[in-house]
Scaffold this motif. Structure first.
Motif, PDB file in Angstrom:
ATOM      1  N   SER A 123      69.714  28.029  62.352  1.00 36.14           N
ATOM      2  CA  SER A 123      70.017  28.368  63.743  1.00 36.14           C
ATOM      3  C   SER A 123      68.786  28.964  64.434  1.00 36.14           C
ATOM      4  CB  SER A 123      71.183  29.361  63.811  1.00 36.14           C
ATOM      5  OG  SER A 123      72.357  28.806  63.257  1.00 36.14           O
ATOM      6  N   VAL A 124      68.089  29.867  63.742  1.00 28.01           N
ATOM      7  CA  VAL A 124      66.872  30.459  64.311  1.00 28.01           C
ATOM      8  C   VAL A 124      65.781  29.395  64.435  1.00 28.01           C
ATOM      9  CG1 VAL A 124      65.114  32.253  64.034  1.00 28.01           C
ATOM     10  CG2 VAL A 124      67.469  32.705  63.332  1.00 28.01           C
ATOM     11  N   PHE A 125      65.726  28.470  63.466  1.00 29.06           N
ATOM     12  CA  PHE A 125      64.776  27.358  63.525  1.00 29.06           C
ATOM     13  C   PHE A 125      64.991  26.525  64.790  1.00 29.06           C
ATOM     14  CE2 PHE A 125      64.617  22.742  62.700  1.00 29.06           C
ATOM     15  CZ  PHE A 125      63.240  22.564  62.595  1.00 29.06           C
ATOM     16  N   ILE A 126      66.232  26.231  65.125  1.00 30.01           N
ATOM     17  CA  ILE A 126      66.534  25.472  66.346  1.00 30.01           C
ATOM     18  C   ILE A 126      66.069  26.244  67.577  1.00 30.01           C
ATOM     19  CG2 ILE A 126      68.422  24.622  67.803  1.00 30.01           C
ATOM     20  CD1 ILE A 126      69.935  23.902  65.269  1.00 30.01           C
ATOM     21  N   TRP A 127      66.331  27.537  67.589  1.00 27.84           N
ATOM     22  CA  TRP A 127      65.942  28.379  68.722  1.00 27.84           C
ATOM     23  C   TRP A 127      64.429  28.398  68.906  1.00 27.84           C
ATOM     24  CZ3 TRP A 127      63.893  33.656  68.587  1.00 27.84           C
ATOM     25  CH2 TRP A 127      63.845  34.256  69.860  1.00 27.84           C
TER      26      TRP A 127
END
Length: 221
Positions: A123-127
């Motif tokens: 999720s943080v990677f997508i952000w």
């Protein structure tokens, strides 16, 4: 890199990870000595992580340096292996035999084997990908690959542990191999989608300036 060469590299890496899965898993099953089983099991995780790291990094061959590329591969390799250190913590012992017996006990899943962790990382990677933090995205992408392939291999025996919600059903062997193969490419295509001009415009970000790291070149040795 020419398209046919990229296809060739992907075929080679797919073959290598498939062979590693088959040989490593069968050797673990056939070995009776608990210490040797623990070492082979962890070594298989590490090799799968390294190959997955190479498959992920090669997608960015023209955007990163050799040093950064090898750092990402090393991160995948070490993380895939070191995740199992939580078995020692859970067992409160540095004895390999004790920790391996703990690893096979479904009632004592150690904290780093909670699959919620790689989901949060993803999720943080997508952000960060949407925000065009190039190097940060690649660190997180490599870390996710290491965690998720490790958890996927463990899931053939006990499923994914989605704490605090519970555990999924055990994963079939063919799905385990397929997920292991496609994980680095799915992460790469997710990054490509998030950093695309269409998504950037949708999010209201300027597309005039590329990531500050996009000038880094990765020349194959």
């Amino acid at each position: 890199m020419p398209f046919h060469l990229m296809v060739y590299i992907r075929v080679v890496l797919t073959t290598l990870v498939t062979i590693t899965c088959l040989l490593g898993d069968n050797f673990v099953e056939l070995t009776e000595h608990p210490v040797l089983r623990a070492l082979v099991d962890n070594g298989t995780h590490a090799v799968i992580g390294a190959i997955t790291g190479i498959a992920f990094v090669i997608q960015f061959y023209d955007k990163i340096t050799n040093c950064f590329g090898w750092s990402l591969i090393l991160l995948c390799f070490l993380t895939s292996s070191l995740i199992d250190l939580d078995h020692f913590i859970q067992a409160r012992s540095w004895n390999l035999e004790v920790s391996f017996q703990d690893a096979t006990n479904l009632l004592r899943r150690p904290f780093l084997h909670c699959t919620t962790i790689p989901m949060v990382i993803f999720s943080v990677f997508i952000w960060t990908s949407c925000l065009n933090y190039f190097k940060t995205s690649l660190w997180l992408g490599a870390l996710f690959c290491a965690f998720f392939t490790h958890h996927t291999r463990d899931a053939i025996r006990r499923g994914y542990w989605m704490c605090p919600y519970g555990t999924t059903n055990a994963l079939s062997y063919i799905y385990y191999v397929l997920l292991t193969i496609i994980t680095p490419y799915l992460v790469y295509y997710t990054y490509s989608l998030c950093s695309s001009s269409a998504v950037q415009r949708l999010l209201g970000f300027s597309t005039k300036n590329e990531s500050r790291y996009s000038s880094y070149k990765y020349s194959v040795v």
